[in-house]
Design an enzyme around this catalytic site. Structure first.
Site, PDB file in Angstrom:
ATOM      1  N   HIS B 231      22.498   1.939  53.856  1.00 59.96           N
ATOM      2  CA  HIS B 231      21.048   1.709  53.903  1.00 59.96           C
ATOM      3  C   HIS B 231      20.424   2.860  54.695  1.00 59.96           C
ATOM      4  CE1 HIS B 231      20.718  -2.248  51.973  1.00 59.96           C
ATOM      5  NE2 HIS B 231      21.916  -2.458  52.459  1.00 59.96           N
ATOM      6  N   ARG B 263      22.165  20.377  45.057  1.00 51.53           N
ATOM      7  CA  ARG B 263      21.914  21.226  46.216  1.00 51.53           C
ATOM      8  C   ARG B 263      21.746  20.402  47.490  1.00 51.53           C
ATOM      9  NH1 ARG B 263      19.080  24.280  42.364  1.00 51.53           N
ATOM     10  NH2 ARG B 263      17.145  23.165  42.784  1.00 51.53           N
ATOM     11  N   ASP B 312      29.744  -7.553  47.241  1.00 52.05           N
ATOM     12  CA  ASP B 312      28.392  -7.767  47.772  1.00 52.05           C
ATOM     13  C   ASP B 312      27.815  -9.054  47.172  1.00 52.05           C
ATOM     14  OD1 ASP B 312      26.260  -7.255  49.410  1.00 52.05           O
ATOM     15  OD2 ASP B 312      25.394  -5.660  48.191  1.00 52.05           O
ATOM     16  N   ILE B 347      17.532  -4.534  42.704  1.00 54.44           N
ATOM     17  CA  ILE B 347      18.804  -5.274  42.651  1.00 54.44           C
ATOM     18  C   ILE B 347      19.041  -5.958  43.988  1.00 54.44           C
ATOM     19  CG2 ILE B 347      21.272  -5.084  42.220  1.00 54.44           C
ATOM     20  CD1 ILE B 347      20.655  -2.435  40.758  1.00 54.44           C
TER      21      ILE B 347
END
Lengths: 274, 437
Positions: B231, B263, B312, B347
């Protein structure tokens, strides 16, 4: 001596396993009168063991009343070490068959008193009335068990210093480090093997051809200890085609004809058929 | 067949066994390393551990009196899920009015969870107010006893937040997020100082770029608590420093972090780190929703020793489709295996089982089943530093085991089903028994 020549390592190994099974079954062993079997380690007996396991798993052979004595073990290598002969035998045979753990005998290379361990081993063999069948492999230089060139043909179970060649050869099992290979081993003697009521020697592959020549055509001598089987009243040497390449054509033909006669039942000898 | 050389043996058994205590699991395919090896496993019902069979055979000259024939099925260590929020209608982050109800809820989840093949796990609390930790953590700690009938075993809680980056909050309520400005003291004031021990909190997910985070991370490693980066909008360089400071894990790779750019590789780029850095383990949700199969394969290809599949999953696991109440008054919509927050399409965790993730993972990456099994057994155990007792079939480890049936579906894809589960040496689940009822 009988010399049995089979086409390849698989058919030779299967023959040997069938022979051992036939001997055990014919013996009708009981708890009071077990069949006593001498066993080797090494790459040669692997296929013999896997066929014995197959015979056991298909219900044609039980080891409930079989007592085993192994030939040798390294000194100071813990029995749980991946390269110990304890591990070899457990992995390739004992864990798959119904032999009681108490019927298994392997020399203890970690015993505090190695000489006493060797005497006790001989005494244990005697306590069962001797070995009924000793299965043996053979080294490329013609040694049986760890009875390397020059070992007394009358030798008994004892501590043996391993030849430098053996150390170098075995280093591949010890992370390629010669220093890690045990320098000593406990081994049954040539005399111990010869005391068995039957000796079966297996030799597979071209690199065993010289040893086979020594066993079959050579003179009895301590330089190729396997040659002593010529003195045994009931010895069988089982080989594959490749292991016969140092033998004379006449020798091969001679033993083949004898076996064909036996197979035909002419000699009335118990063959290895189950 | 005993797997020669693959199962390490100890020199002497620590105790004397009776044949009646021992069970031989035979005709198995043992998940050892990257291969399934035909063989037997001996376990002890009274110690609840895997036995050094060769040593017991030679030194105690006994064999197990009980034999379970697994019919050639896969025998693997019990699965370990390091990120599970709840299930079967129960949520580890929501305190109940009566403490006893929370205790009952956790015990219910433990008994259900073990049927999915998960024998140990980290019950996970998402970002919450201080009182939640105070109330819930005592019931999510490691149990003091070894009781097979209790079901899945907590290895300590996983506190996912509240020291997260508010720009990467996912479904965590922003109002409870905070930076650990005072390092470990900030953590102690939220979780409770007494809870900062690995038996209670095994792992903490935090955003390493937040003020005070690096100092907290190095203190956590001294306490034996795992720091996981997540997170977070940490850059590659920030993550590099975080790992140097003691972060050993990444929470659900790809989700709730800056997306990789060639990059500016971000947290994902750490899987390609060199410069002598010990690359972290990383959780990844292989539910076919959270991460595209291609990126699961890319991640595993980059750092296979670090892959840890996590579900999860949350309390909707095992419940029918519909709208459900979420923490802090929000709502979650369950559509099949997909969970979204409110009316949007953010989600919100998953309701997948770990064995489904494993099946997906093997199908997507083409690794062997045994290599796949490592991502839910050996690798999470190593991440937690408990690989001597969990996630392995080596003698001395806990006899937490799962028997998996392997089949190929009509679409040519591998299917894996949980046939049996052993916990501490006792058979606690048998799919066949259920079918007969």
């Amino acid at each position: 001596m009988r010399l049995i020549i089979k086409e390849n390592p698989a058919s030779a190994s299967e023959y040997v396993a069938n022979l051992i099974a036939a001997r055990i079954n014919a013996f009708k062993p009981t708890a009071e009168k077990p069949f006593v079997l001498g066993l080797p380690t090494g790459s040669t007996p692997l296929k013999v063991y896997s066929h014995l396991i197959h015979l056991h798993q298909s219900g044609r052979l039980s080891f409930r009343h079989v007592v085993t004595f192994n030939m040798d073990e390294y000194v100071s290598l813990p029995s749980s070490h991946p390269q110990s002969y304890h591990t070899f035998m457990y992995t390739h045979l004992f864990s798959h068959i119904d032999i009681p753990a108490s019927s298994v005998h392997i020399l203890n290379g970690c015993a505090a008193d190695l000489i006493a361990e060797c005497s006790a081993y001989e005494a244990a063999i005697r306590s069962y009335g001797g070995i009924d069948l000793f299965l043996a492999g053979v080294g490329a230089d013609g040694h049986i068990a760890f009875n390397e060139p020059g070992s007394s043909l009358a030798s008994r179970t004892r501590v043996k210093t391993l030849a430098k060649e053996t150390l170098v050869d075995n280093a591949r099992f010890f992370e390629g480090d010669v220093a890690k290979v045990p320098k000593l081993a406990l081994t049954v003697g040539v005399g111990t093997v010869m005391d068995a009521r039957e000796v079966v020697v297996v030799a597979l592959g071209a690199n065993k051809a010289r040893a086979v020549k020594a066993a079959v055509e050579g003179k009895v001598g301590h330089w190729e200890t396997v040659s002593v089987v010529q003195m045994h009243p009931r010895a069988v040497v089982v080989v594959d085609e490749d292991a016969t390449t140092e033998l004379r054509v006449g020798t091969v033909r001679y033993f083949r004809e004898i076996e064909e006669e036996m197979e035909a039942g002419g000699a009335g000898v118990v063959t290895a058929k189950l | 067949m005993f797997a020669h050389g693959d199962i390490e043996t100890t020199t002497r058994p620590a105790m004397t066994y009776s044949p009646n205590d021992l069970i031989k699991l035979t005709n198995c395919r043992l998940a050892l390393g990257d291969n399934l090896i035909p063989g037997d496993l001996w376990i002890c019902a009274s110690t609840g551990k895997i036995i050094d069979q060769q040593t017991v055979f030679y030194e105690q000259t006994i064999r197990p009196s009980s034999v379970h024939d697994l019919g050639g099925r896969i025998l693997a260590p019990g699965l370990i899920d390091v990120q599970l929020n709840g299930g079967w209608g129960f949520d580890f982050s929501v305190p109940t009015e009566r403490a006893q109800d929370f205790k009952d809820g956790v015990e219910m989840v433990n008994r259900q969870l073990i049927k999915t093949g998960v024998t140990s796990y980290l019950p996970t609390i998402i970002s919450s107010k201080n009182d939640v930790y105070e109330k819930n953590l005592p019931f999510l700690s490691q149990p003091k006893d070894r009781n097979p009938t209790s079901g899945a075993e907590s290895l300590g809680a996983h506190c996912e937040g509240p020291f997260l980056n508010p720009f990467k909050n996912g479904i965590h309520n922003k109002s409870v997020l905070q930076p650990p400005v005072n390092g470990i003291s900030s953590l102690a004031s939220v979780y409770g100082a007494a809870n900062l021990r690995p038996e209670t909190i095994a792992m903490i997910t935090l955003a390493p770029e937040q003020p005070g985070a690096l100092s907290a991370i190095s203190e956590l490693s001294k306490l034996g608590i795992i720091s996981s980066g997540g997170h977070s909008n940490a850059t590659y360089r920030e993550m590099w420093h975080a790992v140097s400071s003691g972060v050993t894990m990444v929470t659900h790779m790809f989700n709730a972090m800056e997306q990789p750019h060639h990059r500016s590789p971000g947290i994902f780029g750490i899987l390609g780190a060199q410069e002598g850095l010990k690359r972290p383990y990383y959780g990844i949700i292989a539910d076919d929703i959270h991460v595209h199969p291609s990126f699961v394969r890319v991640a595993h290809g980059a750092h296979p020793e670090g892959t840890i599949l996590v579900t999860d999953a949350m309390r909707m696991l095992g419940l029918p489709d519909g709208i459900y109440e979420w923490t802090n008054g929000e709502r979650i919509k369950k559509t099949g295996g997909k969970l979204t927050l409110g009316e949007g399409d953010t989600i919100a965790g998953s309701s997948v089982t770990l064995v489904e993730c494993l099946k997906n993972f093997v199908n997507w990456t083409g690794v062997s089943v045994a290599e796949g099994i490592k991502t839910v057994t050996e690798t999470p155990a190593k991440m937690l530093g408990i690989e001597d007792r969990k996630g392995t079939l080596r003698p001395g480890a806990d006899a937490d085991l799962v028997v998996l049936n392997e089949a190929v579906g009509g679409d040519g894809q591998l299917m894996l089903t949980v046939e049996k589960v052993y916990k501490f040496g006792a058979e606690v689940y048998n799919a066949g028994d259920k079918a007969r009822l």
